[in-house]
Design a protein around this motif. Sequence first.
Motif, PDB file in Angstrom:
ATOM      1  N   GLY A  30      92.238  30.047 -57.824  1.00 54.47           N
ATOM      2  CA  GLY A  30      93.429  30.872 -57.763  1.00 54.47           C
ATOM      3  C   GLY A  30      93.309  31.968 -56.722  1.00 54.47           C
ATOM      4  O   GLY A  30      92.253  32.170 -56.116  1.00 54.47           O
ATOM      5  N   PHE A  31      94.404  32.708 -56.544  1.00 58.19           N
ATOM      6  CA  PHE A  31      94.431  33.751 -55.519  1.00 58.19           C
ATOM      7  C   PHE A  31      93.394  34.831 -55.793  1.00 58.19           C
ATOM      8  O   PHE A  31      92.688  35.274 -54.889  1.00 58.19           O
ATOM      9  N   GLY A  36      88.557  37.443 -54.095  1.00 60.78           N
ATOM     10  CA  GLY A  36      87.288  38.068 -54.439  1.00 60.78           C
ATOM     11  C   GLY A  36      86.125  37.471 -53.676  1.00 60.78           C
ATOM     12  O   GLY A  36      85.264  38.196 -53.156  1.00 60.78           O
ATOM     13  N   LEU A  37      86.081  36.131 -53.585  1.00 59.70           N
ATOM     14  CA  LEU A  37      85.007  35.465 -52.844  1.00 59.70           C
ATOM     15  C   LEU A  37      85.077  35.805 -51.358  1.00 59.70           C
ATOM     16  O   LEU A  37      84.048  36.042 -50.713  1.00 59.70           O
ATOM     17  N   ALA A  38      86.302  35.817 -50.801  1.00 60.73           N
ATOM     18  CA  ALA A  38      86.463  36.144 -49.386  1.00 60.73           C
ATOM     19  C   ALA A  38      86.024  37.582 -49.091  1.00 60.73           C
ATOM     20  O   ALA A  38      85.345  37.855 -48.100  1.00 60.73           O
ATOM     21  N   ALA A  39      86.412  38.512 -49.986  1.00 57.94           N
ATOM     22  CA  ALA A  39      86.037  39.912 -49.792  1.00 57.94           C
ATOM     23  C   ALA A  39      84.520  40.095 -49.920  1.00 57.94           C
ATOM     24  O   ALA A  39      83.909  40.850 -49.151  1.00 57.94           O
ATOM     25  N   LEU A  40      83.903  39.396 -50.875  1.00 63.25           N
ATOM     26  CA  LEU A  40      82.448  39.492 -51.048  1.00 63.25           C
ATOM     27  C   LEU A  40      81.718  38.963 -49.827  1.00 63.25           C
ATOM     28  O   LEU A  40      80.780  39.600 -49.321  1.00 63.25           O
ATOM     29  N   TYR A  41      82.142  37.808 -49.364  1.00 67.32           N
ATOM     30  CA  TYR A  41      81.485  37.199 -48.195  1.00 67.32           C
ATOM     31  C   TYR A  41      81.647  38.085 -46.962  1.00 67.32           C
ATOM     32  O   TYR A  41      80.687  38.330 -46.223  1.00 67.32           O
ATOM     33  N   ALA A  42      82.882  38.562 -46.726  1.00 67.43           N
ATOM     34  CA  ALA A  42      83.130  39.413 -45.558  1.00 67.43           C
ATOM     35  C   ALA A  42      82.346  40.721 -45.646  1.00 67.43           C
ATOM     36  O   ALA A  42      81.856  41.232 -44.635  1.00 67.43           O
ATOM     37  N   PHE A  47      81.198  43.793 -43.115  1.00 64.59           N
ATOM     38  CA  PHE A  47      81.514  45.196 -43.377  1.00 64.59           C
ATOM     39  C   PHE A  47      80.282  46.045 -43.707  1.00 64.59           C
ATOM     40  O   PHE A  47      80.116  47.143 -43.174  1.00 64.59           O
ATOM     41  N   ILE A  48      79.417  45.555 -44.571  1.00 69.68           N
ATOM     42  CA  ILE A  48      78.231  46.332 -44.955  1.00 69.68           C
ATOM     43  C   ILE A  48      77.290  46.545 -43.768  1.00 69.68           C
ATOM     44  O   ILE A  48      76.814  47.680 -43.551  1.00 69.68           O
TER      45      ILE A  48
END
Length: 294
Positions: A30-31, A36-42, A47-48
């Motif tokens: 789902g969205f 969440g997975l996309a934000a974690l990976y990025a 970003f970090i």
Amino acid sequence: MSEVSSATPINFLQAKKVKKTWVKKSVLPGFGLSLGLAALYASLIVFIPLAGLVLKSLELSWPELWAVVSNPRAVASYQLTFGASLAAASINLVFGLIVAWVLVRYDFFGKRVVDALVDLPFALPTAVAGIALTALYTTKGWVGQWFWLADIKIAYTWLGVTVALTFIGLPFVVRTVQPVLADLEAEVEEAAASLGASRWQTFRRVLLPALLPSLLTGFALAFARAIGEYGSVVFISGNMPYKTEITPLLIMTKLEQFDYAGAAALGTVMLIFSFVLLLLINLLQHWSHKRTGG
């Protein structure tokens, strides 16, 4: 009329039911989970690390930070890095389009070989590319000796840096523009010619609007690649401070001196400049998409 109106709600309900059934049976997440997975990976990959770079540079006091990033040697490296990258990306914008045009529009002997050679800078180690370019463009090299007769020195000058950055950036423009050109039908050009348009008018009014987004994308990719290039440049540039020293080399010099905060400060400046320039290019892309209705 009564039959059509009575059947319409039933068809609508059936379509809604089919859509609902498809959503339930979808194997895609789902969205919320996807986001969440996309934000974690990025965050982990992009970003970090970038945030860590900025935080490391803030270990310096503001006067120390300003002294590092505004040092005349650093300013000279900025000018060479961004100036040569901009020049190389602009050259590739023109000649990358020409190469893509030839590969798409014409059939000739050795076409597949040429098409494969375009990707060579992707596969070739940058150090090998730097050694090869240096051997070619020195005053005694196969190519450089002819320029030297005209009192033009390429290797160990800013021209050599531009040549190296052009070499590694060409595939980005060609491979970005090539599929767009392949999708453009030649009949459109023939129709424009039949209506009395010249070749220049056909290119400017018919082809260029369709190619502009991909050209800007290729330019942005080539420019971004050139800014961070190191391996192929250090051999052909000569690495002379204030003259042919690029910013990535200056960062490496500070790392070898264990000046991690100073290296991070220079990296932060590169990050800010790159972000601003790429943002401007993205805005131009958005404008071109909006203008052409893409």
